[in-house]
Write a protein that holds these residues in place. Structure first.
Motif, PDB file in Angstrom:
ATOM      1  N   ARG A 166     -11.572   4.867   2.479  1.00  0.00           N
ATOM      2  CA  ARG A 166     -12.251   5.223   1.229  1.00  0.00           C
ATOM      3  C   ARG A 166     -11.228   5.539   0.135  1.00  0.00           C
ATOM      4  N   SER A 167     -10.191   6.286   0.492  1.00  0.00           N
ATOM      5  CA  SER A 167      -9.153   6.624  -0.485  1.00  0.00           C
ATOM      6  C   SER A 167      -8.349   5.399  -0.880  1.00  0.00           C
ATOM      7  N   LYS A 168      -8.048   4.540   0.075  1.00  0.00           N
ATOM      8  CA  LYS A 168      -7.327   3.303  -0.215  1.00  0.00           C
ATOM      9  C   LYS A 168      -8.119   2.471  -1.221  1.00  0.00           C
ATOM     10  N   ALA A 169      -9.414   2.331  -1.006  1.00  0.00           N
ATOM     11  CA  ALA A 169     -10.260   1.573  -1.931  1.00  0.00           C
ATOM     12  C   ALA A 169     -10.284   2.227  -3.312  1.00  0.00           C
ATOM     13  N   PHE A 170     -10.351   3.541  -3.355  1.00  0.00           N
ATOM     14  CA  PHE A 170     -10.391   4.249  -4.634  1.00  0.00           C
ATOM     15  C   PHE A 170      -9.117   3.983  -5.439  1.00  0.00           C
ATOM     16  N   TYR A 171      -7.963   4.179  -4.816  1.00  0.00           N
ATOM     17  CA  TYR A 171      -6.702   4.033  -5.544  1.00  0.00           C
ATOM     18  C   TYR A 171      -6.367   2.582  -5.873  1.00  0.00           C
ATOM     19  N   THR A 172      -6.830   1.631  -5.070  1.00  0.00           N
ATOM     20  CA  THR A 172      -6.514   0.225  -5.340  1.00  0.00           C
ATOM     21  C   THR A 172      -7.607  -0.467  -6.147  1.00  0.00           C
ATOM     22  N   LEU A 182       2.026   2.778  -3.084  1.00  0.00           N
ATOM     23  CA  LEU A 182       1.310   2.193  -4.216  1.00  0.00           C
ATOM     24  C   LEU A 182       2.167   2.215  -5.473  1.00  0.00           C
ATOM     25  N   ALA A 183       1.971   1.205  -6.311  1.00  0.00           N
ATOM     26  CA  ALA A 183       2.688   1.119  -7.580  1.00  0.00           C
ATOM     27  C   ALA A 183       1.713   1.287  -8.730  1.00  0.00           C
ATOM     28  N   ILE A 184       2.175   2.004  -9.742  1.00  0.00           N
ATOM     29  CA  ILE A 184       1.454   2.149 -11.002  1.00  0.00           C
ATOM     30  C   ILE A 184       2.281   1.408 -12.046  1.00  0.00           C
ATOM     31  N   VAL A 193     -10.562   1.036  -7.627  1.00  0.00           N
ATOM     32  CA  VAL A 193     -11.070   1.783  -8.785  1.00  0.00           C
ATOM     33  C   VAL A 193      -9.966   2.011  -9.810  1.00  0.00           C
ATOM     34  N   LEU A 194      -8.826   2.528  -9.360  1.00  0.00           N
ATOM     35  CA  LEU A 194      -7.737   2.816 -10.296  1.00  0.00           C
ATOM     36  C   LEU A 194      -6.792   1.635 -10.502  1.00  0.00           C
ATOM     37  N   GLY A 195      -6.834   0.649  -9.623  1.00  0.00           N
ATOM     38  CA  GLY A 195      -6.068  -0.576  -9.818  1.00  0.00           C
ATOM     39  C   GLY A 195      -4.602  -0.520  -9.445  1.00  0.00           C
ATOM     40  N   PHE A 196      -4.210   0.422  -8.582  1.00  0.00           N
ATOM     41  CA  PHE A 196      -2.819   0.490  -8.156  1.00  0.00           C
ATOM     42  C   PHE A 196      -2.532  -0.649  -7.181  1.00  0.00           C
ATOM     43  N   LYS A 197      -1.312  -1.156  -7.212  1.00  0.00           N
ATOM     44  CA  LYS A 197      -0.920  -2.277  -6.367  1.00  0.00           C
ATOM     45  C   LYS A 197      -0.288  -1.769  -5.070  1.00  0.00           C
ATOM     46  N   ILE A 198      -0.688  -2.383  -3.963  1.00  0.00           N
ATOM     47  CA  ILE A 198      -0.119  -2.026  -2.668  1.00  0.00           C
ATOM     48  C   ILE A 198       1.266  -2.659  -2.533  1.00  0.00           C
ATOM     49  N   LEU A 199       2.254  -1.819  -2.258  1.00  0.00           N
ATOM     50  CA  LEU A 199       3.609  -2.291  -2.013  1.00  0.00           C
ATOM     51  C   LEU A 199       3.856  -2.448  -0.517  1.00  0.00           C
ATOM     52  N   ALA A 200       3.349  -1.502   0.268  1.00  0.00           N
ATOM     53  CA  ALA A 200       3.522  -1.541   1.722  1.00  0.00           C
ATOM     54  C   ALA A 200       2.460  -0.661   2.363  1.00  0.00           C
ATOM     55  N   GLU A 201       2.015  -1.092   3.533  1.00  0.00           N
ATOM     56  CA  GLU A 201       1.068  -0.308   4.314  1.00  0.00           C
ATOM     57  C   GLU A 201       1.598  -0.258   5.742  1.00  0.00           C
ATOM     58  N   THR A 202       1.788   0.955   6.238  1.00  0.00           N
ATOM     59  CA  THR A 202       2.391   1.139   7.552  1.00  0.00           C
ATOM     60  C   THR A 202       1.500   2.041   8.399  1.00  0.00           C
ATOM     61  N   TYR A 203       1.239   1.608   9.632  1.00  0.00           N
ATOM     62  CA  TYR A 203       0.555   2.481  10.587  1.00  0.00           C
ATOM     63  C   TYR A 203       1.598   3.027  11.542  1.00  0.00           C
ATOM     64  N   ARG A 204       1.669   4.344  11.631  1.00  0.00           N
ATOM     65  CA  ARG A 204       2.643   4.992  12.503  1.00  0.00           C
ATOM     66  C   ARG A 204       1.917   5.502  13.743  1.00  0.00           C
ATOM     67  N   GLU A 205       2.015   4.741  14.808  1.00  0.00           N
ATOM     68  CA  GLU A 205       1.292   5.029  16.054  1.00  0.00           C
ATOM     69  C   GLU A 205       1.587   6.432  16.573  1.00  0.00           C
ATOM     70  N   SER A 206       2.836   6.838  16.523  1.00  0.00           N
ATOM     71  CA  SER A 206       3.208   8.148  17.065  1.00  0.00           C
ATOM     72  C   SER A 206       2.512   9.301  16.351  1.00  0.00           C
ATOM     73  N   ARG A 207       2.141   9.087  15.090  1.00  0.00           N
ATOM     74  CA  ARG A 207       1.467  10.123  14.304  1.00  0.00           C
ATOM     75  C   ARG A 207      -0.032   9.847  14.122  1.00  0.00           C
ATOM     76  N   LYS A 208      -0.468   8.659  14.577  1.00  0.00           N
ATOM     77  CA  LYS A 208      -1.852   8.231  14.333  1.00  0.00           C
ATOM     78  C   LYS A 208      -2.155   8.323  12.833  1.00  0.00           C
TER      79      LYS A 208
END
Length: 128
Positions: A18-24, A47-49, A26-41
């Protein structure tokens, strides 16, 4: 020490998608990188402005709510500069975002208004 600029702002969410959708979307920020860190779940979304890396959106399975009301010490809100506040507010309203009324800063005579992200983080639009 010479501080040159703000490098980034980190925002923690309990509803990542939900937050990812809002910032990208609704607000139009561009995704630079998305990382899932398994050890931290945990996700980390960079994001870039306006072409600059500035927001880190984190999800953590264990989080604590931060009180906002009444006023608390710490980060009060995050303000975004816009050229035309009426136009920007119209875009937010069209996307279903609840926006407080436009006000005028008594010190600068600039227009501003507040709204919230899906986590209740206060955000501001400030006309420059």
């Amino acid at each position: 020490m010479t501080i040159k600029a703000i490098h980034h702002i980190a925002i923690l969410t309990d509803e990542y998608e939900r937050s990812k959708a809002f910032y990208t979307e609704v607000l139009g920020f561009k995704i630079l990188a998305e990382t899932y860190r398994e050890s931290r779940k945990s996700y980390k979304l960079d994001l870039a402005i306006n072409g600059q890396y500035q927001i880190e959106l984190f999800s953590f399975p264990e989080f604590k709510e931060r009180a906002s009301f009444p006023e608390q010490k710490g980060l009060r809100h995050l303000a975004f500069a816009v050229d035309n506040i009426e136009e920007s507010v119209g875009e937010l309203l069209a996307k279903g975002v609840d926006v407080q009324g436009i006000r005028t800063d008594e010190l600068t005579n600039k227009k501003f208004c507040f709204f919230y992200d899906p986590n209740g983080q206060p955000l501001e639009l400030y006309e420059v």
